[in-house]
Design a protein around this motif. Sequence first.
Motif, mmCIF file in Angstrom:
data_model
loop_
_atom_site.group_PDB
_atom_site.id
_atom_site.type_symbol
_atom_site.label_atom_id
_atom_site.label_comp_id
_atom_site.label_asym_id
_atom_site.label_seq_id
_atom_site.Cartn_x
_atom_site.Cartn_y
_atom_site.Cartn_z
ATOM 1 N N GLN A 293 -30.349 12.424 -11.215
ATOM 2 C CA GLN A 293 -29.767 13.226 -9.729
ATOM 3 C C GLN A 293 -28.487 12.652 -9.106
ATOM 4 O OE1 GLN A 293 -28.558 10.923 -6.518
ATOM 5 N NE2 GLN A 293 -28.310 12.739 -5.251
ATOM 6 N N ALA A 294 -27.793 11.852 -9.718
ATOM 7 C CA ALA A 294 -26.397 11.237 -9.929
ATOM 8 C C ALA A 294 -25.500 12.173 -10.838
ATOM 9 C CB ALA A 294 -25.587 9.700 -10.203
ATOM 10 N N PHE A 295 -26.020 12.427 -11.790
ATOM 11 C CA PHE A 295 -25.449 13.440 -12.940
ATOM 12 C C PHE A 295 -24.656 15.060 -11.749
ATOM 13 C CE2 PHE A 295 -26.920 11.988 -16.679
ATOM 14 C CZ PHE A 295 -25.636 11.118 -17.533
ATOM 15 N N HIS A 296 -26.110 15.172 -11.131
ATOM 16 C CA HIS A 296 -26.097 16.532 -10.422
ATOM 17 C C HIS A 296 -25.270 16.885 -9.048
ATOM 18 C CE1 HIS A 296 -28.042 18.531 -13.377
ATOM 19 N NE2 HIS A 296 -29.733 18.064 -13.562
ATOM 20 N N ALA A 297 -25.556 15.832 -8.723
ATOM 21 C CA ALA A 297 -24.770 15.539 -7.755
ATOM 22 C C ALA A 297 -23.244 15.371 -7.603
ATOM 23 C CB ALA A 297 -24.726 14.048 -6.735
ATOM 24 N N LEU A 298 -23.041 14.782 -8.442
ATOM 25 C CA LEU A 298 -21.261 14.159 -8.879
ATOM 26 C C LEU A 298 -21.022 15.788 -9.522
ATOM 27 C CD1 LEU A 298 -21.911 11.165 -10.774
ATOM 28 C CD2 LEU A 298 -20.426 11.169 -8.963
ATOM 29 N N THR A 299 -21.559 16.768 -10.520
ATOM 30 C CA THR A 299 -20.788 18.077 -11.159
ATOM 31 C C THR A 299 -20.959 18.903 -10.016
ATOM 32 O OG1 THR A 299 -23.329 18.316 -11.780
ATOM 33 C CG2 THR A 299 -21.709 17.636 -13.555
ATOM 34 N N ALA A 300 -21.908 18.952 -9.203
ATOM 35 C CA ALA A 300 -22.306 19.260 -7.853
ATOM 36 C C ALA A 300 -21.347 19.369 -6.861
ATOM 37 C CB ALA A 300 -23.524 19.321 -7.009
ATOM 38 N N ALA A 301 -20.777 18.526 -6.482
ATOM 39 C CA ALA A 301 -19.279 18.319 -5.484
ATOM 40 C C ALA A 301 -17.396 18.224 -6.267
ATOM 41 C CB ALA A 301 -19.169 16.513 -5.077
ATOM 42 N N LEU A 302 -17.426 18.149 -7.371
ATOM 43 C CA LEU A 302 -16.321 18.665 -8.848
ATOM 44 C C LEU A 302 -16.387 20.233 -8.520
ATOM 45 C CD1 LEU A 302 -16.800 15.724 -11.106
ATOM 46 C CD2 LEU A 302 -15.115 15.130 -9.045
ATOM 47 N N ALA A 303 -16.973 20.430 -8.785
ATOM 48 C CA ALA A 303 -17.297 21.946 -8.606
ATOM 49 C C ALA A 303 -17.043 22.967 -7.359
ATOM 50 C CB ALA A 303 -19.011 22.611 -9.179
ATOM 51 N N GLN A 304 -17.732 22.039 -6.405
ATOM 52 C CA GLN A 304 -17.716 22.378 -5.665
ATOM 53 C C GLN A 304 -15.890 22.468 -4.774
ATOM 54 O OE1 GLN A 304 -19.681 20.736 -1.607
ATOM 55 N NE2 GLN A 304 -19.971 23.338 -1.293
ATOM 56 N N ALA A 305 -15.609 20.885 -5.238
ATOM 57 C CA ALA A 305 -13.698 20.968 -4.405
ATOM 58 C C ALA A 305 -12.972 22.143 -5.561
ATOM 59 C CB ALA A 305 -13.184 19.430 -5.135
ATOM 60 N N ARG A 306 -13.366 21.907 -6.796
ATOM 61 C CA ARG A 306 -12.561 23.317 -7.590
ATOM 62 C C ARG A 306 -12.653 25.029 -6.983
ATOM 63 N NH1 ARG A 306 -13.707 25.213 -13.435
ATOM 64 N NH2 ARG A 306 -11.333 25.334 -13.440
ATOM 65 N N MET A 307 -13.366 24.504 -6.410
ATOM 66 C CA MET A 307 -13.978 26.203 -5.312
ATOM 67 C C MET A 307 -12.608 25.893 -4.335
ATOM 68 S SD MET A 307 -14.951 27.945 -7.573
ATOM 69 C CE MET A 307 -14.404 29.246 -6.778
ATOM 70 N N ALA A 308 -12.922 24.961 -3.882
ATOM 71 C CA ALA A 308 -12.536 25.246 -2.174
ATOM 72 C C ALA A 308 -11.012 24.323 -2.410
ATOM 73 C CB ALA A 308 -12.986 23.904 -1.555
ATOM 74 N N ALA A 309 -10.349 24.144 -3.542
ATOM 75 C CA ALA A 309 -9.144 24.242 -3.967
ATOM 76 C C ALA A 309 -8.822 25.701 -3.895
ATOM 77 C CB ALA A 309 -9.161 23.335 -4.795
ATOM 78 N N ILE A 310 -9.477 26.199 -4.888
ATOM 79 C CA ILE A 310 -8.922 27.570 -5.163
ATOM 80 C C ILE A 310 -8.644 28.740 -4.533
ATOM 81 C CG2 ILE A 310 -9.123 29.564 -6.908
ATOM 82 C CD1 ILE A 310 -10.589 27.348 -8.599
ATOM 83 N N GLU A 311 -9.668 28.546 -3.230
ATOM 84 C CA GLU A 311 -10.023 29.369 -2.375
ATOM 85 C C GLU A 311 -9.325 28.949 -1.543
ATOM 86 O OE1 GLU A 311 -13.997 29.048 -1.208
ATOM 87 O OE2 GLU A 311 -14.885 29.831 -3.298
ATOM 88 N N ARG A 312 -8.355 28.183 -1.105
ATOM 89 C CA ARG A 312 -7.815 27.251 0.380
ATOM 90 C C ARG A 312 -6.123 27.778 -0.632
ATOM 91 N NH1 ARG A 312 -11.198 24.275 4.714
ATOM 92 N NH2 ARG A 312 -12.873 24.672 3.844
ATOM 93 N N GLY A 313 -6.068 27.759 -1.545
ATOM 94 C CA GLY A 313 -4.938 27.565 -1.792
ATOM 95 C C GLY A 313 -3.879 25.985 -1.397
ATOM 96 N N HIS A 314 -4.579 25.241 -1.736
ATOM 97 C CA HIS A 314 -3.905 24.214 -1.575
ATOM 98 C C HIS A 314 -4.956 22.773 -2.486
ATOM 99 C CE1 HIS A 314 -6.265 22.671 1.976
ATOM 100 N NE2 HIS A 314 -6.308 23.988 2.606
ATOM 101 N N PRO A 315 -4.757 21.581 -2.186
ATOM 102 C CA PRO A 315 -5.454 20.531 -3.107
ATOM 103 C C PRO A 315 -6.581 19.919 -2.389
ATOM 104 C CG PRO A 315 -3.429 20.100 -3.135
ATOM 105 C CD PRO A 315 -2.788 21.052 -2.943
ATOM 106 N N VAL A 316 -8.040 19.470 -3.056
ATOM 107 C CA VAL A 316 -8.855 19.094 -3.046
ATOM 108 C C VAL A 316 -9.491 18.168 -3.528
ATOM 109 C CG1 VAL A 316 -11.126 19.515 -2.204
ATOM 110 C CG2 VAL A 316 -10.054 21.086 -1.147
ATOM 111 N N THR A 317 -9.429 16.758 -2.938
ATOM 112 C CA THR A 317 -9.579 15.871 -3.793
ATOM 113 C C THR A 317 -11.508 15.037 -3.650
ATOM 114 O OG1 THR A 317 -7.609 14.923 -4.100
ATOM 115 C CG2 THR A 317 -8.510 13.100 -3.866
ATOM 116 N N VAL A 318 -11.676 14.332 -4.610
ATOM 117 C CA VAL A 318 -12.920 13.991 -4.696
ATOM 118 C C VAL A 318 -12.749 12.400 -4.684
ATOM 119 C CG1 VAL A 318 -15.085 13.828 -5.723
ATOM 120 C CG2 VAL A 318 -14.564 15.906 -5.307
ATOM 121 N N CYS A 319 -13.120 12.178 -3.761
ATOM 122 C CA CYS A 319 -13.267 10.010 -4.273
ATOM 123 C C CYS A 319 -14.379 9.623 -4.204
ATOM 124 C CB CYS A 319 -11.826 9.517 -3.319
ATOM 125 S SG CYS A 319 -11.986 9.626 -1.626
#
Length: 180
Positions: free
Chosen positions: A42-68
């Motif tokens: 569950q942790a593997f899936h939740a982390l990879t989903a959050a990271l993928a969503q953050a990456r897509m948000a940075a691309i779509e919005r045109g500015h940095p997005v951070t996961v912490c």
Amino acid sequence: MRSSQRGFTLVELLMVLLVTAALLAAAAPSLASLRERMAALQAFHALTAALAQARMAAIERGHPVTVCPSGDGQHCRTDLVWDEGWLVYRDPFRQPQPARPEDVLWVEARDAGPVAIRGTVGRHRVRYQPSGMSGGNNASLRLCSRRRAVHLGSVVVNIAGRARHARVSRDEPPPCPFVP
């Protein structure tokens, strides 16, 4: 007239309870191992989903997005402990914390549970650029068993920003010295 119904005797009930207790005692270690494996998955899936969503948000919005890592869902932790969850936030000015509450895009709150999650030394967060790149160097989030203090695997983010699972052998997993 006499009833022909018959119930269980006290001795029969005690025997059933004794056999049930013995079976549960024998199954407890494998149930703990199953719980640990499911929590790690569950942790593997939740982390990879959050990271993928953050990456897509940075691309779509045109500015940095951070996961912490975050313990309260509003602020980033300053250590490497991701056990209690993490947050994804808009980060146009590359700040160590979300500038405003509305900058937080996603919060993942977790119970510590049987799996500990620790970040790479020197990488307290993963920041995605508008290109989708994570920049700097690779980052790893290590998942470790609290019960056995062994490394269960990692979520690795490469410089290009892609997250992947890196699992370890179940036969001889390496130790995880940081687990409390």
